[in-house]
Design an enzyme around this catalytic site. Sequence first.
Site, PDB file in Angstrom:
ATOM      1  N   HIS A  43       0.818  -1.288  -0.080  1.00 55.99           N
ATOM      2  CA  HIS A  43      -0.057   0.036   0.093  1.00 55.99           C
ATOM      3  C   HIS A  43       0.896   1.169  -0.063  1.00 55.99           C
ATOM      4  O   HIS A  43       1.884   1.257   0.700  1.00 55.99           O
ATOM      5  CB  HIS A  43      -0.800  -0.020   1.335  1.00 55.99           C
ATOM      6  CG  HIS A  43      -2.038  -0.994   1.316  1.00 55.99           C
ATOM      7  ND1 HIS A  43      -2.900  -0.880   2.082  1.00 55.99           N
ATOM      8  CD2 HIS A  43      -2.015  -2.218   0.643  1.00 55.99           C
ATOM      9  CE1 HIS A  43      -3.690  -1.985   2.121  1.00 55.99           C
ATOM     10  NE2 HIS A  43      -3.202  -2.851   1.151  1.00 55.99           N
ATOM     11  N   TYR A  82      -7.419  -8.091  10.532  1.00 53.85           N
ATOM     12  CA  TYR A  82      -6.772  -8.338   9.334  1.00 53.85           C
ATOM     13  C   TYR A  82      -5.387  -7.867   9.393  1.00 53.85           C
ATOM     14  O   TYR A  82      -5.011  -6.926   9.461  1.00 53.85           O
ATOM     15  CB  TYR A  82      -7.368  -7.162   8.361  1.00 53.85           C
ATOM     16  CG  TYR A  82      -7.389  -7.605   7.094  1.00 53.85           C
ATOM     17  CD1 TYR A  82      -6.512  -8.405   6.467  1.00 53.85           C
ATOM     18  CD2 TYR A  82      -8.344  -7.266   6.061  1.00 53.85           C
ATOM     19  CE1 TYR A  82      -6.565  -8.858   5.253  1.00 53.85           C
ATOM     20  CE2 TYR A  82      -8.518  -7.594   4.781  1.00 53.85           C
ATOM     21  CZ  TYR A  82      -7.361  -8.350   4.374  1.00 53.85           C
ATOM     22  OH  TYR A  82      -7.516  -8.823   3.035  1.00 53.85           O
ATOM     23  N   LYS A 136      -7.291 -13.075  10.362  1.00 48.72           N
ATOM     24  CA  LYS A 136      -7.163 -13.193   8.916  1.00 48.72           C
ATOM     25  C   LYS A 136      -5.717 -12.867   8.485  1.00 48.72           C
ATOM     26  O   LYS A 136      -5.413 -11.516   8.640  1.00 48.72           O
ATOM     27  CB  LYS A 136      -8.345 -12.476   7.991  1.00 48.72           C
ATOM     28  CG  LYS A 136      -7.778 -12.502   6.385  1.00 48.72           C
ATOM     29  CD  LYS A 136      -8.827 -12.044   5.687  1.00 48.72           C
ATOM     30  CE  LYS A 136      -8.621 -11.577   4.281  1.00 48.72           C
ATOM     31  NZ  LYS A 136      -9.774 -11.598   3.232  1.00 48.72           N
ATOM     32  N   LYS A 190      -3.234 -11.763   5.429  1.00 55.14           N
ATOM     33  CA  LYS A 190      -3.180 -11.526   4.231  1.00 55.14           C
ATOM     34  C   LYS A 190      -1.809 -12.139   3.916  1.00 55.14           C
ATOM     35  O   LYS A 190      -0.490 -11.613   4.428  1.00 55.14           O
ATOM     36  CB  LYS A 190      -2.981 -10.021   4.107  1.00 55.14           C
ATOM     37  CG  LYS A 190      -2.734  -9.365   2.816  1.00 55.14           C
ATOM     38  CD  LYS A 190      -3.655 -10.037   1.411  1.00 55.14           C
ATOM     39  CE  LYS A 190      -4.987  -9.946   1.637  1.00 55.14           C
ATOM     40  NZ  LYS A 190      -5.902 -10.117   0.658  1.00 55.14           N
ATOM     41  N   ASP A 228      -5.197 -15.635   3.196  1.00 54.38           N
ATOM     42  CA  ASP A 228      -5.636 -15.146   1.855  1.00 54.38           C
ATOM     43  C   ASP A 228      -4.421 -14.628   1.164  1.00 54.38           C
ATOM     44  O   ASP A 228      -4.056 -13.515   1.342  1.00 54.38           O
ATOM     45  CB  ASP A 228      -6.625 -13.903   2.090  1.00 54.38           C
ATOM     46  CG  ASP A 228      -7.017 -13.436   0.557  1.00 54.38           C
ATOM     47  OD1 ASP A 228      -6.788 -13.922  -0.270  1.00 54.38           O
ATOM     48  OD2 ASP A 228      -7.637 -12.232   0.615  1.00 54.38           O
ATOM     49  N   HIS A 257     -16.122  -8.878   2.254  1.00 56.93           N
ATOM     50  CA  HIS A 257     -14.691  -8.728   1.748  1.00 56.93           C
ATOM     51  C   HIS A 257     -14.645  -7.025   1.964  1.00 56.93           C
ATOM     52  O   HIS A 257     -15.296  -6.402   2.355  1.00 56.93           O
ATOM     53  CB  HIS A 257     -14.760  -8.795   0.171  1.00 56.93           C
ATOM     54  CG  HIS A 257     -13.525  -8.052  -0.404  1.00 56.93           C
ATOM     55  ND1 HIS A 257     -13.692  -6.831  -1.036  1.00 56.93           N
ATOM     56  CD2 HIS A 257     -12.095  -8.498  -0.663  1.00 56.93           C
ATOM     57  CE1 HIS A 257     -12.672  -6.356  -1.571  1.00 56.93           C
ATOM     58  NE2 HIS A 257     -11.749  -7.401  -1.321  1.00 56.93           N
ATOM     59  N   SER A 258     -13.104  -6.544   2.180  1.00 54.56           N
ATOM     60  CA  SER A 258     -12.907  -5.403   2.499  1.00 54.56           C
ATOM     61  C   SER A 258     -11.809  -4.829   1.714  1.00 54.56           C
ATOM     62  O   SER A 258     -11.146  -5.506   1.240  1.00 54.56           O
ATOM     63  CB  SER A 258     -12.556  -5.258   3.932  1.00 54.56           C
ATOM     64  OG  SER A 258     -11.831  -4.195   4.500  1.00 54.56           O
TER      65      SER A 258
HETATM   66  O1  GKR Z   1      -5.822  -4.345   1.041  1.00 52.10           O
HETATM   67  O2  GKR Z   1      -3.932  -5.221   0.259  1.00 52.10           O
HETATM   68  C1  GKR Z   1      -5.107  -5.246   0.637  1.00 52.10           C
HETATM   69  C2  GKR Z   1      -6.090  -6.404   0.217  1.00 52.10           C
HETATM   70  O3  GKR Z   1      -5.339  -7.215  -0.229  1.00 52.10           O
HETATM   71  C3  GKR Z   1      -7.213  -6.117  -0.636  1.00 52.10           C
HETATM   72  O4  GKR Z   1      -6.624  -5.336  -1.702  1.00 52.10           O
HETATM   73  C4  GKR Z   1      -7.838  -7.212  -1.009  1.00 52.10           C
HETATM   74  O5  GKR Z   1      -8.907  -7.071  -1.996  1.00 52.10           O
HETATM   75  O6  GKR Z   1      -8.498  -7.461   1.252  1.00 52.10           O
HETATM   76  C5  GKR Z   1      -8.602  -8.107  -0.090  1.00 52.10           C
HETATM   77  C6  GKR Z   1      -9.009  -9.146  -0.084  1.00 52.10           C
HETATM   78  O7  GKR Z   1      -9.564 -10.004   0.720  1.00 52.10           O
HETATM   79  O8  GKR Z   1      -8.553 -10.083  -1.136  1.00 52.10           O
HETATM   80 MG    MG Z   2      -9.498 -11.825  -0.335  1.00 49.66          MG
END
Ligand code: GKR
Ligand code: MG
Length: 402
Positions: A25, A132, A169, A171, A200, A300-301
Amino acid sequence: MRITDLKTTPVAFPDPPLRNAWGVHAPLAFRTIVELTTDEGITGIAETYGASVGSVLSSESEPGQGPFAAARRVLIGMDPYHLNRIRILIPSPRVYQAVEIACLDIIGQAVGKPICDLLGGAVRDRVLFAAYLFFKYDGDDPWGEVNTPEAMVREAEMFVERYGFRTLKLKGGVLPPAEEVETIRLLRERFGPEYQLRLDPNAIWSVETSIRVAQQLEPYDLEYLEDPTWGIAGMAEVARRTAIPLATNMCVTRFEDIPQAVRASAVNVILGDHHSWGGLTAFQRLGHVCATFSLGMSMHSNTHLGLSMAAMIHAAAITPNLITACDTHYMWLQEDIIVGDMFRFEEGMLRVPTAPGLGVRLDRDKLARFHERYLKSQERMRDDTAAMRRRDPNYLPLRPRW
Ligand code: GKR
Ligand code: MG
């Protein structure tokens, strides 16, 4: 009542250097605030994408151009109660969703009821959210660098202690898969069976890697593995070879995707998002479809502010089969544009707003400041790969990477 105007205000706000499968980001995140005014003096508000990747709003900066300018021409003179007609006239779900929420905000204020009451009423007073967890670089934020499995456990501890989350969750798609498996192992060792864990990697693994990694993850009792690989066919192949439930917000993103995904038994859980599926009514409809096909539902966010937060809570509150924790990026936000205090998680939950309409109002001074920041920014859109290439000019967002 008649709609007299539609106004969009692009805003920018600080975002920590959170890593993902595309890159990282950038220091600023972008959103667009939508306001609908009426001849009865009531203004409805909503929040939508900035000119972000995949957004339909990129041409909005040209006066009179872009989908919201087109929506404005349709809306002026219409009755905000006539949402079925408005939906037909504004076919883009991403544009319609903001208009729908702003209209519901108007109606809620007119009749003195919260939005959830206009859509059948809340089935829960508090909505469950997941912490998250992101790997991240050190930045101008209180969280520091998190680039190892051990540091990730400390990040999780901090969120659990502060906000009482019971679902975590992660990432993924950032470290090599073995290190992400190790991260899940350590999280499971630290957080007992009463905690739910999700991973994810945003479809950055090949089918073969996904099958191997899913098998390595099986001892850690994941609630679900989200989008390990690309596409319905790939997900179906992985689903056949693992006992872990698979979830998606990438291979099923529209109602049209559901028949094929169901036929292929590709996923067990769909993550809805009112911003991209077409508003709160579409989110509720997705809930019905998931229930019909015995699919689980989650939310989803993406990086967002408090207007979206309020709408996400209403969406979850009116969707009975949304019984798992929802995603939100809100715990990473340091300042909001709503009047009064920011939303605060208690026991990993947020209270359903009870004030009329959306339940939050815009702080005009903050809106002006956030808009000023947008105007001063060199950037206009979110580009995680460009942000990563500023750190490492050789970075390539390979897909699959592993
Ligand atoms: O904010 O980096 C992020 C997420 O990876 C986002 O872009 C994803 O769309 O949170 C999202 C997801 O669950 O795939
Ligand atoms: Mg996702």
